[in-house]
Write an enzyme that holds these catalytic residues in place. Sequence first.
Site, PDB file in Angstrom:
ATOM      1  N   SER A   1       0.626  -0.881  -0.315  1.00 41.76           N
ATOM      2  CA  SER A   1      -0.155  -0.225   0.236  1.00 41.76           C
ATOM      3  C   SER A   1       0.909   1.266   0.022  1.00 41.76           C
ATOM      4  CB  SER A   1      -0.959   0.184   1.390  1.00 41.76           C
ATOM      5  OG  SER A   1      -2.148  -0.630   1.393  1.00 41.76           O
TER       6      SER A   1
ATOM      7  N   HIS B   1      -3.028   1.378  -4.552  1.00 48.45           N
ATOM      8  CA  HIS B   1      -2.527   0.339  -5.291  1.00 48.45           C
ATOM      9  C   HIS B   1      -2.558   0.623  -6.706  1.00 48.45           C
ATOM     10  CE1 HIS B   1      -1.834  -2.648  -1.913  1.00 48.45           C
ATOM     11  NE2 HIS B   1      -2.233  -1.708  -1.130  1.00 48.45           N
TER      12      HIS B   1
ATOM     13  N   HIS C   1      -5.051  -8.630  -3.332  1.00 46.90           N
ATOM     14  CA  HIS C   1      -5.143  -9.360  -2.211  1.00 46.90           C
ATOM     15  C   HIS C   1      -6.197 -10.827  -2.185  1.00 46.90           C
ATOM     16  CE1 HIS C   1      -3.724  -4.977  -1.085  1.00 46.90           C
ATOM     17  NE2 HIS C   1      -3.319  -5.792   0.450  1.00 46.90           N
TER      18      HIS C   1
ATOM     19  N   TYR D   1      -8.822 -10.071   0.550  1.00 48.47           N
ATOM     20  CA  TYR D   1     -10.144 -10.108   1.078  1.00 48.47           C
ATOM     21  C   TYR D   1     -10.610  -9.376  -0.419  1.00 48.47           C
ATOM     22  CZ  TYR D   1      -6.768  -5.966   1.006  1.00 48.47           C
ATOM     23  OH  TYR D   1      -6.322  -4.198   0.643  1.00 48.47           O
ATOM     24  N   GLU D   2     -10.394  -8.994  -1.612  1.00 54.34           N
ATOM     25  CA  GLU D   2     -10.860  -8.658  -2.645  1.00 54.34           C
ATOM     26  C   GLU D   2     -11.663  -9.353  -3.587  1.00 54.34           C
ATOM     27  OE1 GLU D   2      -7.867  -5.476  -4.958  1.00 54.34           O
ATOM     28  OE2 GLU D   2      -6.862  -7.098  -3.211  1.00 54.34           O
TER      29      GLU D   2
ATOM     30  N   ALA E   1       2.987  -2.791   4.648  1.00 52.02           N
ATOM     31  CA  ALA E   1       2.150  -1.606   5.859  1.00 52.02           C
ATOM     32  C   ALA E   1       1.069  -3.055   6.895  1.00 52.02           C
ATOM     33  CB  ALA E   1       1.094  -0.399   4.931  1.00 52.02           C
TER      34      ALA E   1
ATOM     35  N   MET F   1      -2.628  -8.028   6.073  1.00 49.63           N
ATOM     36  CA  MET F   1      -3.661  -8.543   5.008  1.00 49.63           C
ATOM     37  C   MET F   1      -2.852  -8.844   4.176  1.00 49.63           C
ATOM     38  SD  MET F   1      -6.932  -5.778   5.574  1.00 49.63           S
ATOM     39  CE  MET F   1      -6.946  -5.571   6.856  1.00 49.63           C
ATOM     40  N   SER F   2      -1.150  -9.321   3.762  1.00 49.31           N
ATOM     41  CA  SER F   2      -1.129  -9.784   2.378  1.00 49.31           C
ATOM     42  C   SER F   2       0.408 -10.781   2.480  1.00 49.31           C
ATOM     43  CB  SER F   2      -0.408  -8.097   1.963  1.00 49.31           C
ATOM     44  OG  SER F   2       0.240  -7.650   2.357  1.00 49.31           O
TER      45      SER F   2
ATOM     46  N   ASN G   1       0.686   1.757  11.757  1.00 49.36           N
ATOM     47  CA  ASN G   1      -0.251   2.007  12.973  1.00 49.36           C
ATOM     48  C   ASN G   1      -0.100   1.032  14.339  1.00 49.36           C
ATOM     49  OD1 ASN G   1      -1.828   0.160  11.173  1.00 49.36           O
ATOM     50  ND2 ASN G   1      -3.048  -0.322  12.798  1.00 49.36           N
TER      51      ASN G   1
ATOM     52  N   HIS H   1      -7.940   3.425   6.956  1.00 44.78           N
ATOM     53  CA  HIS H   1      -6.589   3.247   5.816  1.00 44.78           C
ATOM     54  C   HIS H   1      -6.337   4.467   5.528  1.00 44.78           C
ATOM     55  CE1 HIS H   1      -5.888   1.655   2.325  1.00 44.78           C
ATOM     56  NE2 HIS H   1      -6.067   1.937   1.448  1.00 44.78           N
TER      57      HIS H   1
HETATM   58  N1  HPA Z   1      -3.289  -4.848  10.438  1.00 48.66           N
HETATM   59  C1  HPA Z   1      -4.020  -5.549   9.398  1.00 48.66           C
HETATM   60  N2  HPA Z   1      -3.741  -5.265   8.057  1.00 48.66           N
HETATM   61  C2  HPA Z   1      -3.247  -3.832   8.491  1.00 48.66           C
HETATM   62  C3  HPA Z   1      -2.749  -3.453   9.919  1.00 48.66           C
HETATM   63  C4  HPA Z   1      -3.716  -3.565  10.381  1.00 48.66           C
HETATM   64  O1  HPA Z   1      -3.135  -3.094  11.938  1.00 48.66           O
HETATM   65  N3  HPA Z   1      -1.880  -1.819   9.032  1.00 48.66           N
HETATM   66  C5  HPA Z   1      -1.952  -2.183   8.200  1.00 48.66           C
HETATM   67  N4  HPA Z   1      -2.507  -3.230   7.574  1.00 48.66           N
END
Ligand code: HPA
Length: 292
Positions: free
Chosen positions: A34, A65, A87, A89-90, A117, A220-221, A244, A258
Amino acid sequence: MSEKDFDLEYLSKSYHYIRDRIPIAPKILIICGSGLGALAETLRHPLSILYKDVPNFPQTTVEGHEGKLVFGELSSVNVVCMLGRPHYYEGYSLKQIAIPVRVMKLLGVETLFVTNAAGGVNPSYKVGDIMVIKDHINFLTLGGQNPLRGKNDPNFGPRFFAANRAYDKALIATARQVARELKLAHVYHEGVYAIYSGPNYETVAEIKMLRMLGVDATGMSTIPEVLVAKHCDMTVFGISLITNKCIASYDVEDEPNHEEVLRAVTQSSERLKQFVSGIVAKGPCGCKNERA
Ligand code: HPA
């Protein structure tokens, strides 16, 4: 998706389309997570190919992306950057997610650099920190999902393969050295990444569980691509940018989102660019610039 979609015959369509358009075979595939695509701006002699133009290539639908391949030279090594990744989730299958890795293997890639990320699960991690992935926990596979499930294609690798040394120790040692040289030691970590399917961020109870399991960062990747790269004998190196802090308390009002992830990426992209270029410059992935 049928198993056939992942085999040599299917992938050769993508291979030939790209092969006919690039002058030089890439040695390293860099998957830019990302907003981490700024790295591609530093390539010499860049040549772009859009995912949507490549037969049988998966697309990406996420903001931040772009959906293009950029071929070029980074620190005198021929590389290809993937700007944007599909991904789970897509709605893509894990096999579809890993198609680009197999296509790049056919094109001559020997090493995978994967970036993402990620949320900092380890309470000592701060936004903007860099975690080199030393190991992973694959919650998808623990639930029975794996990109290598189904008929094995021996053109790429064996039915059963080891994952205990998935992340290359020599490249991790190089990364440690580069972090010192770039004065990044205070933001540098080596840790365990866990994949969580998303698209929701984790609950408080899930973060507490991840901490108990020894996870340092979650996202998530990454793991599907790592497994497929390892299966076809690529050298693998991974970096998580901590965007984060994961929330492990019911008393916190904040929610991960996001926008905060993209903001953190923008603020750290210069640091990450220098870090990756430094590793490629020193890394054991020599530059033999052969015709593709
Ligand atoms: N959790 C899952 N996926 C993420 C996060 C998170 O806190 N931050 C960036 N991608």
